[in-house]
Design a protein around this motif. Structure first.
Motif, PDB file in Angstrom:
ATOM      1  N   ALA A  33       0.058   9.802  -4.915  1.00 51.98           N
ATOM      2  CA  ALA A  33       0.516  11.130  -4.498  1.00 51.98           C
ATOM      3  C   ALA A  33       1.267  11.837  -5.623  1.00 51.98           C
ATOM      4  N   HIS A  34       2.030  11.077  -6.405  1.00 49.17           N
ATOM      5  CA  HIS A  34       2.810  11.666  -7.489  1.00 49.17           C
ATOM      6  C   HIS A  34       1.996  11.842  -8.771  1.00 49.17           C
ATOM      7  N   GLU A  93      -6.546  13.578  -3.210  1.00 48.50           N
ATOM      8  CA  GLU A  93      -5.594  13.590  -2.099  1.00 48.50           C
ATOM      9  C   GLU A  93      -5.922  12.407  -1.192  1.00 48.50           C
ATOM     10  N   TYR A 106       0.145   4.176  -2.569  1.00 49.68           N
ATOM     11  CA  TYR A 106      -0.184   5.519  -2.099  1.00 49.68           C
ATOM     12  C   TYR A 106       0.808   6.536  -2.661  1.00 49.68           C
ATOM     13  N   ASP A 107       2.068   6.138  -2.759  1.00 46.55           N
ATOM     14  CA  ASP A 107       3.085   7.045  -3.285  1.00 46.55           C
ATOM     15  C   ASP A 107       2.828   7.350  -4.764  1.00 46.55           C
ATOM     16  N   LEU A 108       2.418   6.328  -5.519  1.00 45.78           N
ATOM     17  CA  LEU A 108       2.087   6.550  -6.926  1.00 45.78           C
ATOM     18  C   LEU A 108       0.916   7.527  -7.061  1.00 45.78           C
ATOM     19  N   ARG A 160      -0.321  20.227  -1.325  1.00 47.91           N
ATOM     20  CA  ARG A 160       0.439  19.157  -1.980  1.00 47.91           C
ATOM     21  C   ARG A 160       1.063  19.644  -3.284  1.00 47.91           C
ATOM     22  N   THR A 178       0.818  -1.213   0.000  1.00 45.00           N
ATOM     23  CA  THR A 178       0.000   0.000   0.000  1.00 45.00           C
ATOM     24  C   THR A 178       0.852   1.263   0.000  1.00 45.00           C
ATOM     25  N   GLU A 179       2.022   1.224   0.655  1.00 43.27           N
ATOM     26  CA  GLU A 179       2.846   2.425   0.689  1.00 43.27           C
ATOM     27  C   GLU A 179       3.335   2.802  -0.709  1.00 43.27           C
ATOM     28  N   VAL A 180       3.613   1.797  -1.533  1.00 40.87           N
ATOM     29  CA  VAL A 180       4.029   2.053  -2.913  1.00 40.87           C
ATOM     30  C   VAL A 180       2.862   2.604  -3.729  1.00 40.87           C
TER      31      VAL A 180
END
Length: 211
Positions: A20-21, A43, A16-18, A133, A12-14
């Motif tokens: 966000a970017h 967001e 979520y990072d995608l 952001r 999930t961290e990967v």
């Protein structure tokens, strides 16, 4: 979404990072048996209890908030770049000719339940989060407080908030993980030479993981 095992991304961290970017998501909903899609910047909001939600807003003139009932299931698709892959970039192609074209890409599919909100504190918070952001990399970041209060109040009346409680999130990160190191290196170099640094560098990062 069909995802071959080599390309499935469950962290999930990967994911979520995608998001966000690459926050511009395609929101897919259904009304009276008809599918509709719209494109909104989102967001991610992570609560202390582990609940994850996506936040956005639509124009009040947009009929979706009247036509789609609160609690309805929706799908949001995020894309993190893509690139055509030529067989000519694989060194093994020169030896065996057993290669074909393909397409590399990164995508995240989010399923959840949508709620439309027009309470002013929520709307103000959504706008604050979204702008903070996107303005974070600017030398002089714009803030909501930079605009007159009456102007912002008028803008808030012209929108409706979107809150989506995430029930499922899955990613497909197809970057040539099923290729050997030489072919992956060759394909990454080819993508970069075409000017696509986003996917090319992501492929090179995957190459480092193999080593």
């Amino acid at each position: 979404m069909y995802v071959p095992p080599p390309f499935r991304e469950n962290r999930t961290e990967v994911l979520y990072d995608l998001i966000a970017h690459y926050p511009l998501g395609t929101l897919v909903s259904q009304t009276d048996g008809q599918l509709d899609a719209m494109h909104l910047p989102f967001e991610i909001n992570l609560a202390d209890n582990g609940t994850a939600t996506l936040l956005a807003h639509v124009a009040r003139a947009n009929p979706i908030w009247r036509e789609v009932a609160n609690g309805s299931d929706v799908l949001i698709v995020f894309r993190g770049g893509d690139a055509y892959i030529s067989p000519n970039w694989y060194p093994s192609k020169q030896q065996t000719h057993r290669q074909v074209p393909t397409w590399n890409y990164r995508t995240v599919h989010v399923r959840g339940q949508i709620t439309f909100r027009d309470d002013l504190p929520f709307l103000h918070d959504v706008l604050t989060r979204l702008t903070a952001r996107q303005e974070a990399t600017h030398t002089l970041p714009w803030q909501i407080g930079d605009a007159p209060e009456d102007y912002i109040a008028g803008m808030l009346k012209a929108i409706v908030g979107v809150e989506i409680t995430i029930s499922e999130i899955v990613g497909c990160v197809k970057l040539g993980q099923n290729k050997n190191q030489q072919d992956l290196q060759g394909a990454a170099n080819g993508v970069i030479e075409q000017g696509n640094l986003i996917i090319g560098e992501a492929m090179l990062a995957g190459l480092k993981d193999k080593n």
